[in-house]
Design an enzyme around this catalytic site. Structure first.
Site, PDB file in Angstrom:
ATOM      1  CG  ASP A  47      -0.390  -0.016   2.514  1.00 17.05           C
ATOM      2  OD1 ASP A  47       0.847  -0.162   2.607  1.00 17.05           O
ATOM      3  OD2 ASP A  47      -1.138   0.130   3.504  1.00 17.05           O
ATOM      4  CB  SER A  48       4.534   1.851  -0.256  1.00 18.61           C
ATOM      5  OG  SER A  48       4.782   0.831  -1.209  1.00 18.61           O
ATOM      6  CG  ASP A  86       0.592  -4.220   2.091  1.00 21.28           C
ATOM      7  OD1 ASP A  86       0.899  -5.174   2.816  1.00 21.28           O
ATOM      8  OD2 ASP A  86       1.319  -3.211   1.937  1.00 21.28           O
ATOM      9  CE  LYS A 116       3.672  -6.046   3.492  1.00 22.46           C
ATOM     10  NZ  LYS A 116       3.287  -4.903   4.357  1.00 22.46           N
ATOM     11  CD  GLU A 118       1.778  -1.693   7.884  1.00 21.18           C
ATOM     12  OE1 GLU A 118       1.653  -0.919   8.862  1.00 21.18           O
ATOM     13  OE2 GLU A 118       2.093  -1.307   6.750  1.00 21.18           O
ATOM     14  CD  GLU A 185       8.942  -0.558   6.685  1.00 22.65           C
ATOM     15  OE1 GLU A 185       7.935  -1.238   6.425  1.00 22.65           O
ATOM     16  OE2 GLU A 185       9.156   0.567   6.186  1.00 22.65           O
TER      17      GLU A 185
HETATM   18  O1  KIV Z   1       3.629  -1.103   1.372  1.00 19.45           O
HETATM   19  C1  KIV Z   1       4.792  -1.511   1.183  1.00 19.45           C
HETATM   20  O2  KIV Z   1       5.414  -1.227   0.155  1.00 19.45           O
HETATM   21  C2  KIV Z   1       5.417  -2.344   2.208  1.00 19.45           C
HETATM   22  C3  KIV Z   1       6.886  -2.600   2.083  1.00 19.45           C
HETATM   23  C4  KIV Z   1       7.608  -1.389   2.496  1.00 19.45           C
HETATM   24  C5  KIV Z   1       7.310  -3.793   2.834  1.00 19.45           C
HETATM   25  O3  KIV Z   1       4.767  -2.767   3.122  1.00 19.45           O
END
Ligand code: KIV
Length: 277
Positions: A47-48, A86, A116, A118, A185
């Site tokens: 989600d970046s 994510d 994924k 968090e 991270e």
């Molecule tokens: O959202 C993302 O790109 C991430 C990576 C930084 C691991 O979670």
């Protein structure tokens, strides 16, 4: 199951631990996935992309539908790399049921291999709900970008006894809940090293340690395309921003001086026949 997880993909990925370093990058579009696929063991639709694609200042405004759109694009082009999507902020934290509904939607609509999310100990019920539904889950501990909202800054983890203990508890909780891999991270080196060495599943570092089983970077950071914010752990392996700027300048020049389009870019009339592109 309303989705297909190839039975051996996740176990093949886990078996890389101790065999070779695991290479992971983010991807958010089909062309990028097509290029990166053969070079990576795992492509993360992270989600970046809120920042790197949409220009937002945090991941706060990402939605499940946006993540699904990008997940589908990436999964359509990844032939060998595992594709993980994510769960965006707000789509899983409330309850295991919410996490399950969101993850099932991602799995059913994207063709990804897993999701994924968090958080460690605090998210263990969510992770267990997903793994018991057959959804592969990648954990994410240490610095959690979804919890960083400007003006709050990114903070490195593992600098106090309390933080070190918590990281170990988080890792253990995720492993027990069935996570197949864990992103570590923004964790100080010796702590990340200790986590990696004691973890039974692959640890994927970003701003962590070489001792992690693999590494991940945001592709736009790695390519030197995104430099609004450059944490210490980012290395530019290219200067795509410069390459694009140079191409745009050449294009502008060619349009201005009339050398583009050239004759071979134009369609010639053919009497009575409509020309194919
Ligand atoms: O959202 C993302 O790109 C991430 C990576 C930084 C691991 O979670």
């Amino acid at each position: 199951m309303p989705f297909n997880v190839h039975p051996s993909y996740i176990s093949d990925f886990m078996a890389l631990k101790g065999e070779c370093k695991i290479v992971c990058l983010t991807a958010s579009t089909a062309p990028m996935a097509a290029v990166l696929d053969e070079h990576c063991d795992l492509l993360l639709v992270g989600d970046s992309l809120a920042m790197t694609i949409y220009g937002f200042d945090s991941t706060a405004d990402m939605t499940l539908d946006i993540m699904i759109r990008h997940g589908k694009a990436v999964a359509s082009r990844a032939k060998t790399a595992l594709v993980i999507v994510d769960l965006p902020a707000g789509s899983y934290e409330r309850s295991p049921g919410q996490a399950r509904r969101s993850a099932l939607k991602i799995m059913a609509e994207t063709g990804a291999d897993g999701v994924k999310l968090e958080g460690g100990e605090q998210m263990v019920k969510q992770v267990a709900a997903l793994t018991s539904a057959g959804i592969p889950v990648m954990g994410h501990i240490g610095l959690l970008p979804q919890q960083v909202r400007p003006p709050k800054l990114f903070e490195v983890m593992g600098r106090t006894e309390e933080s070190i203990n918590q990281l170990h508890l988080d890792m253990e909780a995720l492993v027990n809940a069935g996570a197949f891999a864990i992103v570590c991270e923004g964790i100080v080196e010796p702590v990340a090293r200790a986590l990696a060495l004691s973890c039974p599943v692959p640890t994927i570092g970003i701003g962590a340690s070489c001792a992690c089983d693999g590494q991940i970077l945001v592709s736009e950071d790695m390519l030197g395309l995104f430099d609004d914010f450059r944490p210490k752990f980012v290395h530019h392996f290219s200067n795509l921003k410069g390459v694009i700027a140079e191409a745009a300048a050449f294009y502008r020049q060619a349009v201005n001086d009339g050398t583009f389009p050239a004759d071979n870019n134009l369609y010639a009339p053919a009497a009575g026949v409509s020309e194919q592109c």
